[in-house]
Design a protein around this motif. Structure first.
Motif: not given
Ligand code: NAD
Length: 319
Positions: A63-66, A98-100, A120-124
């Motif tokens: 857990d990357v928040t730990d 927390k994770v953000g 950093l994977a940010s988002t629209s």
């Molecule tokens: P997803 O939920 O499939 O993947 C996220 C992963 O993060 C999961 O495997 C989850 O278990 C892990 N995770 C969550 N909290 C965690 C923690 N505290 N410690 C360790 N692992 C943790 O989602 P995704 O669609 O693959 O998105 C991945 C990233 O890309 C995210 O950051 C998301 O915001 C970003 N993103 C995705 C999209 C999209 O269209 N899929 C669009 C914009 C941004």
């Protein structure tokens, strides 16, 4: 543990998720050693099970928040851990914040310790319900911090600010990509996003549920293209933010009809209320990605939809 290889080494947080698993796969294919960190909150070990036999791949439950601890050198940290679908982050609001925040702090700390490039994977979603269209990186967004989606949007906005602070304060080689809707194999059918929902409903012959009148638009990008853009950013030295997405815009109603046709389903279309703060329009301006990275999506949306439907058909246990 000794580190004898001269391969480049990547750490992917959230590597067992949808995007993360595709990233891990592609990095291994490109000759990287990959350390995948995930707590399986919204991802699944099955997403990377096929990578486990690879000697260059390690999956660590964390857990990357730990904390984050990775031995040996690291060249690039790709921070993708976060619930990402509206259903997930509405159910997991505190974990999302927390994770953000704390998770991003730890991932930045790892990159700083290792002298690694950070992406950093940010988002629209940082643009919220946008008042300009299409959205370019200069736009500051229209986000309701106390609305239901605020937990995700603000976590990512904070993560962006933290990333920029590490760049300016510690000289970290850090970058931000703002990813727009991406789809492909390994999306969770129950995660509430339009494409996996429509595909699941179509394959089961259930009504395809469209929010509102379906005139709201989305721009959807096939996962291989998004991964290509993320890696182009990882290999550049630009800070971003850079939009990554497919500018081809279509209405949710047309998307539903298209998926119904491609699956050969007889499902009806059913209209349900739109969720609060659901963005009306969404379309990336990708001029910056084109200019800086020479990147643009290549996979036609229809091909991507066919590949996604094929994957769902091959995994009936998930549908
Ligand atoms: P997803 O939920 O499939 O993947 C996220 C992963 O993060 C999961 O495997 C989850 O278990 C892990 N995770 C969550 N909290 C965690 C923690 N505290 N410690 C360790 N692992 C943790 O989602 P995704 O669609 O693959 O998105 C991945 C990233 O890309 C995210 O950051 C998301 O915001 C970003 N993103 C995705 C999209 C999209 O269209 N899929 C669009 C914009 C941004």
């Amino acid at each position: 543990m000794g580190h004898l290889s001269t391969n480049r080494r990547a750490v992917v947080t959230g590597g067992a998720g949808f995007l993360g698993s595709h990233l891990c796969e592609r990095l291994l294919g490109d000759g990287y050693e990959v350390v995948c960190l995930d707590n399986f909150l919204t991802g699944r070990p099955e997403n990377v099970a096929h990578l486990l036999p690879h000697q260059a791949f390690r999956l660590l439950r964390c857990d990357v928040t730990d904390y984050i601890h990775v031995g040996g050198p690291v060249d690039v940290v790709l921070h993708f851990a976060s619930p990402a679908s509206p259903i997930d982050y509405l159910q997991l609001p505190i974990q999302t914040l927390k994770v953000g925040s704390i998770g991003t702090l730890h991932a930045l700390g790892l990159a700083r310790d290792k002298g690694a490039r950070f992406v950093l994977a940010s988002t629209s979603e940082v643009y919220g319900d946008p008042l300009i269209h299409p959205q370019e990186e200069e736009y500051w967004g229209n986000v309701n911090p106390v609305g239901p989606r605020g937990v995700y949007d603000e976590a990512k906005r904070f993560a962006e600010a933290l990333t920029m602070a590490y760049r300016s304060t510690h000289g970290l080689d850090a970058a931000i990509v703002r990813i727009f809707n991406t789809f492909g194999p390994r999306l969770r059918p129950g995660d509430g996003r339009a494409i996996p929902t429509f595909v699941r409903q179509a394959l089961k012959g259930q009504p395809i549920t469209i929010a509102g009148d379906g005139s709201q638009t989305r721009s959807i990008c096939y996962v291989d293209d998004t991964v290509e853009g993320i890696l182009a950013m990882a290999h550049s030295d630009h800070p971003g933010p850079v939009n990554l997405g497919n500018p081809h815009e279509l209405s949710v109603l047309d998307l539903a009809r298209w998926i119904r046709d491609l699956t050969g389903s007889a499902s009806e279309l059913a209209f349900v209320p739109r969720p609060q703060d659901d963005p009306r329009v969404r379309q990336p301006d990708i001029s910056r990605a084109r200019d800086l990275l020479g990147w643009e999506p290549k996979v036609p949306v229809e091909d991507g939809l066919r590949l996604t439907i094929e994957w769902f058909r091959a995994h009936p246990e998930l549908v």
